[in-house]
Design a protein around this motif. Structure first.
Motif, short mmCIF file in Angstrom:
data_model
loop_
_atom_site.label_atom_id
_atom_site.label_comp_id
_atom_site.label_asym_id
_atom_site.label_seq_id
_atom_site.Cartn_x
_atom_site.Cartn_y
_atom_site.Cartn_z
N GLN A 313 0.82 -1.21 0.00
CA GLN A 313 0.00 0.00 0.00
C GLN A 313 0.86 1.26 0.00
O GLN A 313 0.48 2.28 -0.59
N LEU A 314 2.02 1.18 0.63
CA LEU A 314 2.94 2.31 0.60
C LEU A 314 3.44 2.54 -0.82
O LEU A 314 3.63 3.69 -1.26
N ALA A 315 3.66 1.46 -1.57
CA ALA A 315 4.06 1.58 -2.98
C ALA A 315 2.99 2.33 -3.78
O ALA A 315 3.30 3.13 -4.67
N ASN A 316 1.72 2.05 -3.46
CA ASN A 316 0.65 2.78 -4.14
C ASN A 316 0.74 4.28 -3.87
O ASN A 316 0.54 5.11 -4.77
N LEU A 317 1.04 4.65 -2.63
CA LEU A 317 1.22 6.07 -2.31
C LEU A 317 2.41 6.65 -3.05
O LEU A 317 2.35 7.78 -3.56
N VAL A 318 3.50 5.90 -3.12
CA VAL A 318 4.69 6.38 -3.83
C VAL A 318 4.37 6.58 -5.31
O VAL A 318 4.77 7.58 -5.92
N ASN A 319 3.63 5.66 -5.90
CA ASN A 319 3.26 5.79 -7.31
C ASN A 319 2.37 7.00 -7.55
O ASN A 319 2.41 7.62 -8.62
N LEU A 320 1.57 7.36 -6.56
CA LEU A 320 0.67 8.51 -6.71
C LEU A 320 1.36 9.84 -6.43
O LEU A 320 1.09 10.84 -7.09
N LEU A 321 2.26 9.86 -5.44
CA LEU A 321 2.79 11.14 -4.92
C LEU A 321 4.26 11.38 -5.22
O LEU A 321 4.72 12.52 -5.10
N ASN A 322 5.02 10.32 -5.56
CA ASN A 322 6.43 10.48 -5.89
C ASN A 322 7.18 11.29 -4.84
O ASN A 322 7.73 12.36 -5.10
#
Length: 397
Positions: A313-322
């Motif tokens: 789920q943290l990867a999803n945030l990284v993909n969204l927010l960089n």
């Protein structure tokens, strides 16, 4: 750069005052020439506003500038000792309270028991805590810039209202107004994870970043999101409910009433419940008990699964927010590598392309005082708009 030329000059003066304070806080001691270059303000605006700040004791002159041939320039710096702020973290059975200076340094720290969560009880307890901090430190109330409080739930910081908190059983409670009436200073209210994020952005690991993710793992799971230097709060203050993203469709029942939330798999209560199901022969009644059984493959596997779920789920945030940086805090940090090595691996495996390559992930040592310090940072940031960006400076010649 925005210009407020033609607007009410008192408003311009306040905005310029905040811009100068913000620039000095962000970049350290500067000469007047450097301050003019960094802020984009006119020389006349610099002279007037710096004079006001110095008269208030908020900015001071220091020797030590680099000379270009003549007398070394005098540097201007924030006088962090000039004012104080109170930070409160609202917890299940107590308040954690700190008195800090404007730089977020803790001057006094205390804990006060909280018999119940009724708003009137919380207000009365906060009032007692503030009085005790002022008395112990010898600080006059006039020196307080304000009081910040972090609490769990959806918090509308603009209205000072707890919109909803399952933890406190509050709904549309105007806690900000109640506190301001009782304590008599400006109140800054926010979700406790947002308060933690503000502290990291202003004074911690994220001070040099504009894009930051802070996540907390413990009794619940939450996120504080900073994008382009601004804390992302959402429409009603509900942004960052990281624990309620879906980890498994139709999965375990979450305390929120829905099924499959990340919190139902990786929060401390969920870990305890899952451990009791997996290893009924072990004596596990609280999260600390898990620490005594890390060598048991069932507990190790449970923590690995939780870490992987958080990392995905943290990867999803990284993909969204960089982001430029991720900071992890909360009670759960005491589980250490058994939880966070799988989290890091899953984060890098599931992040897009190179977004997680060389992305720092900092594990912040746990302490309730850190969260209360974050709440005090809310008060300081509200007083001086410390999340303003350079392009938000005004112009007044």
């Amino acid at each position: 750069m925005r210009s407020l030329r033609g607007n009410d000059q008192s408003v311009v003066r306040v905005l310029n005052r905040n811009a100068i304070f913000n620039t000095l806080h962000r970049e350290g001691p500067l000469s007047r020439v450097q301050l003019k270059e960094r802020s984009g303000l006119s020389g006349a605006a610099i002279t007037g506003v710096v004079g006001d700040l110095m008269r208030d004791g908020l900015v001071e002159e220091r020797e030590g500038g680099v000379s270009s041939g003549g007398r070394p320039p005098v540097l201007l710096a924030v006088n962090y000792r000039a004012r104080s702020a109170v930070g409160i973290k609202l917890m299940e059975r107590r308040l954690e309270a700190v008195l800090t200076n404007l730089g977020g340094e803790v001057q006094r720290h205390l804990q006060v028991g909280l018999p119940d969560h009724r708003p009137e009880t919380v207000v009365r307890t906060v009032q007692s805590a503030v009085e005790a901090l002022l008395t112990q430190s010898g600080t006059r109330k006039e020196q307080l810039m304000g009081l910040g409080m972090g609490l769990p739930g959806v918090i509308d910081d603009r209205r000072g209202v707890c919109v909803h908190s399952d933890y406190l059983q509050w709904h549309e409670v105007p806690i900000g107004a109640l506190l301001e009436e009782a304590v008599g200073v400006p109140i800054a209210l926010d979700n406790d994870v947002n308060a933690f994020a503000v502290a990291e952005r202003l004074f911690g690991h994220g001070k040099a970043t504009s894009n930051l993710i802070v996540i907390t793992v413990g009794r619940g799971i939450g996120a504080g999101l900073v994008a382009n230097g601004q804390l992302v709060r959402g429409r009603d203050g509900g942004a960052g409910e990281f624990g309620h993203v879906v980890s498994e469709t139709g999965g375990r029942r979450c305390e929120c009433g829905k099924a499959g939330c990340l919190e139902a798999y990786a929060s401390e209560p969920a870990l305890v419940a899952r451990a009791r199901e997996l290893a009924s022969d072990l004596e596990i009644t609280q999260a600390d008990d898990l620490l005594h059984h890390l060598d048991d493959p069932r507990i190790a596997g449970l923590l690995r699964d939780a870490g992987q779920r958080i990392g995905i789920q943290l990867a999803n945030l990284v993909n969204l927010l960089n982001p430029e940086l991720i900071v992890v805090g909360g009670e759960g940090v005491r589980f250490g590598d058994p939880l966070f090595t799988p989290m890091r691996e899953a984060l890098r495996e599931h992040s897009f392309a190179s977004l997680a390559v060389d992305l720092p992930v900092v594990i912040e040592p746990w302490g309730d005082e850190v969260w209360a310090r974050g709440a005090a940072s809310l008060a300081v940031s509200h007083a001086f708009d410390l999340d303003l960006q350079e392009d938000a400076c005004t112009s007044a010649d």
